[in-house]
Design a protein around this motif. Sequence first.
Motif, PDB file in Angstrom:
ATOM      1  N   ALA A 144       0.842  -1.194   0.000  1.00 49.82           N
ATOM      2  CA  ALA A 144       0.000   0.000   0.000  1.00 49.82           C
ATOM      3  C   ALA A 144       0.876   1.242   0.000  1.00 49.82           C
ATOM      4  O   ALA A 144       2.048   1.177   0.376  1.00 49.82           O
ATOM      5  CB  ALA A 144      -0.922   0.019   1.218  1.00 49.82           C
ATOM      6  N   ALA A 145       0.288   2.362  -0.422  1.00 51.79           N
ATOM      7  CA  ALA A 145       1.008   3.629  -0.417  1.00 51.79           C
ATOM      8  C   ALA A 145       0.035   4.767  -0.186  1.00 51.79           C
ATOM      9  O   ALA A 145      -1.172   4.631  -0.449  1.00 51.79           O
ATOM     10  CB  ALA A 145       1.765   3.832  -1.731  1.00 51.79           C
ATOM     11  N   ASN A 182       0.851  14.429   1.605  1.00 51.92           N
ATOM     12  CA  ASN A 182       0.143  15.704   1.639  1.00 51.92           C
ATOM     13  C   ASN A 182      -1.372  15.527   1.580  1.00 51.92           C
ATOM     14  O   ASN A 182      -2.095  15.955   2.489  1.00 51.92           O
ATOM     15  CB  ASN A 182       0.612  16.572   0.474  1.00 51.92           C
ATOM     16  CG  ASN A 182       0.163  18.004   0.626  1.00 51.92           C
ATOM     17  OD1 ASN A 182      -0.091  18.482   1.729  1.00 51.92           O
ATOM     18  ND2 ASN A 182       0.052  18.711  -0.481  1.00 51.92           N
ATOM     19  N   LEU A 183      -1.867  14.876   0.541  1.00 49.70           N
ATOM     20  CA  LEU A 183      -3.311  14.795   0.335  1.00 49.70           C
ATOM     21  C   LEU A 183      -3.940  13.529   0.923  1.00 49.70           C
ATOM     22  O   LEU A 183      -5.157  13.469   1.082  1.00 49.70           O
ATOM     23  CB  LEU A 183      -3.639  14.853  -1.161  1.00 49.70           C
ATOM     24  CG  LEU A 183      -3.265  16.155  -1.871  1.00 49.70           C
ATOM     25  CD1 LEU A 183      -3.627  16.070  -3.343  1.00 49.70           C
ATOM     26  CD2 LEU A 183      -3.953  17.345  -1.225  1.00 49.70           C
ATOM     27  N   GLY A 184      -3.123  12.533   1.214  1.00 48.20           N
ATOM     28  CA  GLY A 184      -3.686  11.306   1.761  1.00 48.20           C
ATOM     29  C   GLY A 184      -4.303  10.393   0.723  1.00 48.20           C
ATOM     30  O   GLY A 184      -5.090   9.519   1.068  1.00 48.20           O
ATOM     31  N   THR A 185      -3.963  10.569  -0.529  1.00 44.25           N
ATOM     32  CA  THR A 185      -4.436   9.667  -1.585  1.00 44.25           C
ATOM     33  C   THR A 185      -3.785   8.309  -1.395  1.00 44.25           C
ATOM     34  O   THR A 185      -2.590   8.228  -1.138  1.00 44.25           O
ATOM     35  CB  THR A 185      -4.071  10.226  -2.964  1.00 44.25           C
ATOM     36  OG1 THR A 185      -4.602  11.549  -3.084  1.00 44.25           O
ATOM     37  CG2 THR A 185      -4.630   9.360  -4.066  1.00 44.25           C
ATOM     38  N   THR A 186      -4.580   7.243  -1.513  1.00 43.11           N
ATOM     39  CA  THR A 186      -4.065   5.916  -1.204  1.00 43.11           C
ATOM     40  C   THR A 186      -4.147   4.954  -2.385  1.00 43.11           C
ATOM     41  O   THR A 186      -4.917   5.163  -3.328  1.00 43.11           O
ATOM     42  CB  THR A 186      -4.818   5.296  -0.019  1.00 43.11           C
ATOM     43  OG1 THR A 186      -6.188   5.114  -0.382  1.00 43.11           O
ATOM     44  CG2 THR A 186      -4.722   6.171   1.215  1.00 43.11           C
ATOM     45  N   SER A 187      -3.342   3.907  -2.278  1.00 46.24           N
ATOM     46  CA  SER A 187      -3.390   2.796  -3.232  1.00 46.24           C
ATOM     47  C   SER A 187      -3.078   1.527  -2.452  1.00 46.24           C
ATOM     48  O   SER A 187      -2.180   1.525  -1.602  1.00 46.24           O
ATOM     49  CB  SER A 187      -2.364   3.008  -4.348  1.00 46.24           C
ATOM     50  OG  SER A 187      -2.343   1.898  -5.223  1.00 46.24           O
ATOM     51  N   HIS A 188      -3.845   0.461  -2.733  1.00 40.78           N
ATOM     52  CA  HIS A 188      -3.631  -0.804  -2.051  1.00 40.78           C
ATOM     53  C   HIS A 188      -3.506  -1.926  -3.076  1.00 40.78           C
ATOM     54  O   HIS A 188      -4.189  -1.925  -4.094  1.00 40.78           O
ATOM     55  CB  HIS A 188      -4.797  -1.118  -1.112  1.00 40.78           C
ATOM     56  CG  HIS A 188      -4.957  -0.158   0.020  1.00 40.78           C
ATOM     57  ND1 HIS A 188      -5.548   1.080  -0.132  1.00 40.78           N
ATOM     58  CD2 HIS A 188      -4.582  -0.241   1.325  1.00 40.78           C
ATOM     59  CE1 HIS A 188      -5.541   1.713   1.031  1.00 40.78           C
ATOM     60  NE2 HIS A 188      -4.956   0.942   1.933  1.00 40.78           N
ATOM     61  N   SER A 198       4.186   6.103 -13.270  1.00 37.48           N
ATOM     62  CA  SER A 198       2.730   6.160 -13.375  1.00 37.48           C
ATOM     63  C   SER A 198       2.026   5.560 -12.161  1.00 37.48           C
ATOM     64  O   SER A 198       0.823   5.694 -12.015  1.00 37.48           O
ATOM     65  CB  SER A 198       2.270   5.430 -14.633  1.00 37.48           C
ATOM     66  OG  SER A 198       2.697   4.079 -14.595  1.00 37.48           O
ATOM     67  N   ASN A 199       2.782   4.892 -11.296  1.00 40.03           N
ATOM     68  CA  ASN A 199       2.158   4.321 -10.097  1.00 40.03           C
ATOM     69  C   ASN A 199       3.185   4.256  -8.984  1.00 40.03           C
ATOM     70  O   ASN A 199       4.336   4.694  -9.156  1.00 40.03           O
ATOM     71  CB  ASN A 199       1.588   2.935 -10.391  1.00 40.03           C
ATOM     72  CG  ASN A 199       2.638   1.977 -10.904  1.00 40.03           C
ATOM     73  OD1 ASN A 199       3.630   1.721 -10.243  1.00 40.03           O
ATOM     74  ND2 ASN A 199       2.438   1.445 -12.098  1.00 40.03           N
ATOM     75  N   TRP A 200       2.810   3.703  -7.854  1.00 33.77           N
ATOM     76  CA  TRP A 200       3.688   3.657  -6.690  1.00 33.77           C
ATOM     77  C   TRP A 200       4.145   2.233  -6.369  1.00 33.77           C
ATOM     78  O   TRP A 200       4.579   1.964  -5.253  1.00 33.77           O
ATOM     79  CB  TRP A 200       2.955   4.238  -5.469  1.00 33.77           C
ATOM     80  CG  TRP A 200       2.491   5.628  -5.668  1.00 33.77           C
ATOM     81  CD1 TRP A 200       3.123   6.633  -6.350  1.00 33.77           C
ATOM     82  CD2 TRP A 200       1.259   6.196  -5.195  1.00 33.77           C
ATOM     83  NE1 TRP A 200       2.363   7.781  -6.316  1.00 33.77           N
ATOM     84  CE2 TRP A 200       1.220   7.546  -5.616  1.00 33.77           C
ATOM     85  CE3 TRP A 200       0.197   5.692  -4.429  1.00 33.77           C
ATOM     86  CZ2 TRP A 200       0.155   8.397  -5.315  1.00 33.77           C
ATOM     87  CZ3 TRP A 200      -0.859   6.543  -4.128  1.00 33.77           C
ATOM     88  CH2 TRP A 200      -0.869   7.873  -4.574  1.00 33.77           C
ATOM     89  N   ASP A 230      11.608   3.001  -6.910  1.00 31.23           N
ATOM     90  CA  ASP A 230      11.289   4.430  -6.817  1.00 31.23           C
ATOM     91  C   ASP A 230      11.352   4.942  -5.383  1.00 31.23           C
ATOM     92  O   ASP A 230      11.313   6.151  -5.153  1.00 31.23           O
ATOM     93  CB  ASP A 230       9.903   4.705  -7.391  1.00 31.23           C
ATOM     94  CG  ASP A 230       9.849   4.507  -8.903  1.00 31.23           C
ATOM     95  OD1 ASP A 230       8.761   4.180  -9.412  1.00 31.23           O
ATOM     96  OD2 ASP A 230      10.890   4.686  -9.560  1.00 31.23           O
ATOM     97  N   TYR A 231      11.434   4.048  -4.443  1.00 32.51           N
ATOM     98  CA  TYR A 231      11.484   4.441  -3.041  1.00 32.51           C
ATOM     99  C   TYR A 231      12.948   4.561  -2.613  1.00 32.51           C
ATOM    100  O   TYR A 231      13.707   3.594  -2.745  1.00 32.51           O
ATOM    101  CB  TYR A 231      10.745   3.425  -2.172  1.00 32.51           C
ATOM    102  CG  TYR A 231       9.258   3.431  -2.397  1.00 32.51           C
ATOM    103  CD1 TYR A 231       8.690   2.752  -3.481  1.00 32.51           C
ATOM    104  CD2 TYR A 231       8.399   4.111  -1.537  1.00 32.51           C
ATOM    105  CE1 TYR A 231       7.326   2.765  -3.702  1.00 32.51           C
ATOM    106  CE2 TYR A 231       7.030   4.119  -1.746  1.00 32.51           C
ATOM    107  CZ  TYR A 231       6.504   3.449  -2.830  1.00 32.51           C
ATOM    108  OH  TYR A 231       5.148   3.462  -3.056  1.00 32.51           O
TER     109      TYR A 231
END
Length: 125
Positions: free
Chosen positions: A49-50, A54-60, A104-106, A111-112
Motif C-alpha cells: 500500500a502507499a 500531503n493529500l492522503g491519496t491511497t493505493s492498495h 505512473s504508479n507507486w 522508486d522508493y
Amino acid sequence: VQLQASGGGLVQAGDSLRLSCAASGRSAFSNYVMGWFRQAPGKEREFVAAITYNLGTTSHADSVKGRFTISRDRAKNTVYLQMNSLKPEDTAVYFCATGTRFGSNWYNENDYKHWGQGTQVTVSS
C-alpha cells in the motif's frame, strides 16, 4: 530521512495488527509518498500500500484490498498500516519506504529511496 517501523508480531488467522512507521530527518514530508512493502521467505518483495503524505491519496494491492488500510498522521510524521482479517499468507517482513519521484504508479520499489528496517508479521492458521 530515517524510517522506523514497528508493530509486528505473532497473531492467529483472523486477527488484526497495526503497523507504524515513524519518519524523521526532515521538517516536512509534503511531497513524499509513503509506502508499505512485504517480503515473505523465498519470495520477492511486493507492494502492499502507499499514501501521499500531503493529500492522503491511497493505493492498495489487490491482495489486501478490503482488509488493509494505510493512513498517516501528519502531526506525528507517522504512517500506519491497519491489517484486519489476517491470513497465513500475509506472513512476511513488512517494510516502510518513502520517495518523491515516481512513474505512473507507486508499485515499483526502486522508486522508493529511503527504507525502514522491517518488522516481522507472522500469522498462524
